[in-house]
Design a protein around this motif. Structure first.
Motif, PDB file in Angstrom:
ATOM      1  N   LYS A   7       3.374  10.675  -9.291  1.00 39.47           N
ATOM      2  CA  LYS A   7       2.769  10.988 -10.587  1.00 39.47           C
ATOM      3  C   LYS A   7       1.942  12.270 -10.505  1.00 39.47           C
ATOM      4  O   LYS A   7       2.026  13.140 -11.385  1.00 39.47           O
ATOM      5  N   ILE A   8       1.154  12.388  -9.433  1.00 39.04           N
ATOM      6  CA  ILE A   8       0.330  13.588  -9.256  1.00 39.04           C
ATOM      7  C   ILE A   8       1.200  14.822  -9.098  1.00 39.04           C
ATOM      8  O   ILE A   8       0.929  15.881  -9.678  1.00 39.04           O
ATOM      9  N   TYR A   9       2.274  14.679  -8.313  1.00 39.32           N
ATOM     10  CA  TYR A   9       3.176  15.818  -8.108  1.00 39.32           C
ATOM     11  C   TYR A   9       3.790  16.279  -9.423  1.00 39.32           C
ATOM     12  O   TYR A   9       3.864  17.479  -9.713  1.00 39.32           O
ATOM     13  N   ARG A  48       3.483  19.912 -10.956  1.00 38.55           N
ATOM     14  CA  ARG A  48       4.699  20.710 -11.115  1.00 38.55           C
ATOM     15  C   ARG A  48       4.904  21.109 -12.573  1.00 38.55           C
ATOM     16  O   ARG A  48       5.377  22.212 -12.877  1.00 38.55           O
ATOM     17  N   LYS A  49       4.531  20.216 -13.506  1.00 39.13           N
ATOM     18  CA  LYS A  49       4.679  20.503 -14.926  1.00 39.13           C
ATOM     19  C   LYS A  49       3.813  21.709 -15.322  1.00 39.13           C
ATOM     20  O   LYS A  49       4.250  22.601 -16.057  1.00 39.13           O
ATOM     21  N   LYS A  50       2.583  21.740 -14.828  1.00 34.71           N
ATOM     22  CA  LYS A  50       1.699  22.880 -15.104  1.00 34.71           C
ATOM     23  C   LYS A  50       2.244  24.162 -14.472  1.00 34.71           C
ATOM     24  O   LYS A  50       2.141  25.249 -15.043  1.00 34.71           O
ATOM     25  N   LEU A  85       0.833  -1.200   0.000  1.00 34.69           N
ATOM     26  CA  LEU A  85       0.000   0.000   0.000  1.00 34.69           C
ATOM     27  C   LEU A  85       0.868   1.249   0.000  1.00 34.69           C
ATOM     28  O   LEU A  85       0.590   2.219  -0.719  1.00 34.69           O
ATOM     29  N   GLN A  86       1.931   1.232   0.802  1.00 38.07           N
ATOM     30  CA  GLN A  86       2.811   2.397   0.875  1.00 38.07           C
ATOM     31  C   GLN A  86       3.498   2.659  -0.449  1.00 38.07           C
ATOM     32  O   GLN A  86       3.591   3.811  -0.903  1.00 38.07           O
ATOM     33  N   VAL A  87       3.992   1.600  -1.102  1.00 35.95           N
ATOM     34  CA  VAL A  87       4.659   1.747  -2.404  1.00 35.95           C
ATOM     35  C   VAL A  87       3.683   2.282  -3.445  1.00 35.95           C
ATOM     36  O   VAL A  87       4.016   3.195  -4.222  1.00 35.95           O
ATOM     37  N   ASP A  88       2.478   1.746  -3.466  1.00 32.08           N
ATOM     38  CA  ASP A  88       1.457   2.202  -4.424  1.00 32.08           C
ATOM     39  C   ASP A  88       1.114   3.669  -4.205  1.00 32.08           C
ATOM     40  O   ASP A  88       0.956   4.439  -5.165  1.00 32.08           O
ATOM     41  N   LEU A  89       1.012   4.063  -2.934  1.00 33.12           N
ATOM     42  CA  LEU A  89       0.700   5.465  -2.622  1.00 33.12           C
ATOM     43  C   LEU A  89       1.833   6.386  -3.054  1.00 33.12           C
ATOM     44  O   LEU A  89       1.599   7.464  -3.611  1.00 33.12           O
ATOM     45  N   GLN A  90       3.078   5.971  -2.792  1.00 30.13           N
ATOM     46  CA  GLN A  90       4.221   6.787  -3.183  1.00 30.13           C
ATOM     47  C   GLN A  90       4.251   7.000  -4.696  1.00 30.13           C
ATOM     48  O   GLN A  90       4.477   8.119  -5.170  1.00 30.13           O
ATOM     49  N   GLN A  91       4.019   5.934  -5.455  1.00 30.07           N
ATOM     50  CA  GLN A  91       4.041   6.043  -6.917  1.00 30.07           C
ATOM     51  C   GLN A  91       2.915   6.936  -7.420  1.00 30.07           C
ATOM     52  O   GLN A  91       3.114   7.755  -8.327  1.00 30.07           O
ATOM     53  N   ALA A  92       1.729   6.785  -6.831  1.00 32.17           N
ATOM     54  CA  ALA A  92       0.577   7.594  -7.248  1.00 32.17           C
ATOM     55  C   ALA A  92       0.818   9.066  -6.935  1.00 32.17           C
ATOM     56  O   ALA A  92       0.521   9.943  -7.764  1.00 32.17           O
ATOM     57  N   GLU A  93       1.365   9.349  -5.748  1.00 32.49           N
ATOM     58  CA  GLU A  93       1.606  10.740  -5.374  1.00 32.49           C
ATOM     59  C   GLU A  93       2.737  11.357  -6.191  1.00 32.49           C
ATOM     60  O   GLU A  93       2.708  12.554  -6.504  1.00 32.49           O
ATOM     61  N   ARG A 121      13.426  16.777  -8.950  1.00 29.71           N
ATOM     62  CA  ARG A 121      14.043  17.369  -7.758  1.00 29.71           C
ATOM     63  C   ARG A 121      13.377  16.874  -6.477  1.00 29.71           C
ATOM     64  O   ARG A 121      14.011  16.718  -5.451  1.00 29.71           O
ATOM     65  N   MET A 122      12.083  16.652  -6.568  1.00 28.53           N
ATOM     66  CA  MET A 122      11.331  16.238  -5.379  1.00 28.53           C
ATOM     67  C   MET A 122      10.897  14.789  -5.524  1.00 28.53           C
ATOM     68  O   MET A 122      10.328  14.398  -6.521  1.00 28.53           O
ATOM     69  N   LYS A 123      11.211  13.975  -4.507  1.00 28.61           N
ATOM     70  CA  LYS A 123      10.812  12.575  -4.492  1.00 28.61           C
ATOM     71  C   LYS A 123       9.849  12.339  -3.329  1.00 28.61           C
ATOM     72  O   LYS A 123      10.054  12.844  -2.225  1.00 28.61           O
ATOM     73  N   VAL A 124       8.803  11.583  -3.587  1.00 24.57           N
ATOM     74  CA  VAL A 124       7.882  11.193  -2.517  1.00 24.57           C
ATOM     75  C   VAL A 124       8.508  10.020  -1.776  1.00 24.57           C
ATOM     76  O   VAL A 124       8.813   8.984  -2.366  1.00 24.57           O
ATOM     77  N   THR A 125       8.732  10.191  -0.467  1.00 23.39           N
ATOM     78  CA  THR A 125       9.367   9.169   0.364  1.00 23.39           C
ATOM     79  C   THR A 125       8.461   8.823   1.549  1.00 23.39           C
ATOM     80  O   THR A 125       7.381   9.396   1.714  1.00 23.39           O
ATOM     81  N   GLN A 126       8.942   7.905   2.390  1.00 22.80           N
ATOM     82  CA  GLN A 126       8.185   7.541   3.598  1.00 22.80           C
ATOM     83  C   GLN A 126       8.028   8.745   4.522  1.00 22.80           C
ATOM     84  O   GLN A 126       7.069   8.822   5.278  1.00 22.80           O
ATOM     85  N   GLU A 127       8.990   9.669   4.460  1.00 20.66           N
ATOM     86  CA  GLU A 127       8.962  10.820   5.364  1.00 20.66           C
ATOM     87  C   GLU A 127       7.963  11.899   4.936  1.00 20.66           C
ATOM     88  O   GLU A 127       7.392  12.588   5.772  1.00 20.66           O
ATOM     89  N   ASN A 128       7.758  12.066   3.636  1.00 21.44           N
ATOM     90  CA  ASN A 128       6.885  13.167   3.198  1.00 21.44           C
ATOM     91  C   ASN A 128       5.609  12.703   2.501  1.00 21.44           C
ATOM     92  O   ASN A 128       4.850  13.514   1.982  1.00 21.44           O
ATOM     93  N   ILE A 129       5.371  11.388   2.477  1.00 19.56           N
ATOM     94  CA  ILE A 129       4.157  10.886   1.841  1.00 19.56           C
ATOM     95  C   ILE A 129       2.920  11.408   2.561  1.00 19.56           C
ATOM     96  O   ILE A 129       2.919  11.564   3.790  1.00 19.56           O
ATOM     97  N   ILE A 130       1.885  11.726   1.822  1.00 22.19           N
ATOM     98  CA  ILE A 130       0.629  12.206   2.400  1.00 22.19           C
ATOM     99  C   ILE A 130      -0.320  11.022   2.497  1.00 22.19           C
ATOM    100  O   ILE A 130      -0.836  10.535   1.489  1.00 22.19           O
TER     101      ILE A 130
END
Length: 262
Positions: A92-94, A98-100, A82-90, A133-142
């Motif tokens: 992608k969203i980020y 950021r692109k926009k 679940l954590q890995v799936d959430l990190q990947q999804a977030e 530049r920004m990676k979603v990790t265990q520390e900053n995952i929402i």
């Protein structure tokens, strides 16, 4: 409504119940969940808040037996997936967000990069560099807000007797909380200000606390002068009235301590 009693915490998961508690019953509780700097459900109730709701026949205390069992290896594997799936999804969203955000400025960023490197660089390479530049990790995952217990504990539940909560408080505190609530106040935990309760004239989201309440279990037991002085000075320093509350024959008595600089 159901109050979930697990690990000595009395929790409310339901968003609907939380809104009802706050709007109709002036019960605030304390946020247990957190999504970065934003507090989220579930909320933790004081024993006095829970007993008050049970006495009013508004809620019942329950426990999920499955939470009392040691988690299996499969549970940990499911959690990690679940954590890995959430990190990947977030992630992608980020990147999409950021692109926009970069679109109006990317040409200027490319020009600045070329001047700095004294070489030509492509827009796509600069854009990818900025996006990575920004990676979603265990520390900053929402983490998502829990508005009900997890699927693994749904279903079977047992009702917990109110006597379990009585061991975590005193008759004086219960009576004082109830008396203040019936006078129309909002009441929350007062530990951070050296008391048992904080009292508000309105919802704490819009009002500051006006009283710090300290419950005295034995009104005949002498209080040391230094305790009174410290409690009075504390209230003055945080712009609140320091109040001692006692119980006599099911009646609550209040004594306000005022600190005067002469």
């Amino acid at each position: 409504m159901k109050l979930c009693f697990q690990n000595d915490n009395i929790c409310v998961y339901s968003l609907k119940d939380w809104v009802k508690l706050r709007k109709e019953y002036r019960i605030i509780g304390e946020y247990l969940g957190s999504s970065q700097a934003t507090p989220t459900l579930p909320i933790k109730l004081l024993p006095e808040e829970a007993i008050f709701l049970i006495n009013k026949n508004v809620a019942k205390l329950i426990q999920y037996p499955k939470l009392l069992v040691e988690p299996t290896d499969d549970c940990f594997k499911e959690y990690n997936k679940l954590q890995v799936d959430l990190q990947q999804a977030e992630q992608k969203i980020y990147k999409e967000y950021r692109k926009k955000e970069l679109k109006p400025y990317i040409d200027k960023i490319v020009i600045a990069k070329q001047r700095k490197l004294n070489d030509s660089v492509s827009t796509s390479s600069v854009l990818n560099e900025e996006l990575n530049r920004m990676k979603v990790t265990q520390e900053n995952i929402i983490w998502p807000t829990l508005t009900e217990p997890l699927d693994c504990v749904k279903g079977e539940s047992i009702e917990v007797p109110k006597s379990i909560l009585m061991k975590r408080t005193t008759p004086t505190k219960i009576l004082v909380f109830t008396d203040l609530w019936e006078k129309g106040y909002y009441v929350t935990c007062g530990k951070k200000f050296g008391g048992d309760f904080l009292v508000y004239a309105g919802d704490p989201i819009a009002f500051h606390a006006i009283h710090i309440i300290r419950c005295i279990e034995d009104p005949l037991k002498p209080l040391h002068t230094s305790e009174l002085v410290a409690f009075g000075r504390l209230g003055t320093s945080v712009k609140k009235k320091s109040v001692l509350a006692t119980k006599t024959n099911e009646t609550v008595n209040y004594i306000t301590i005022n600190w005067l600089d002469l």
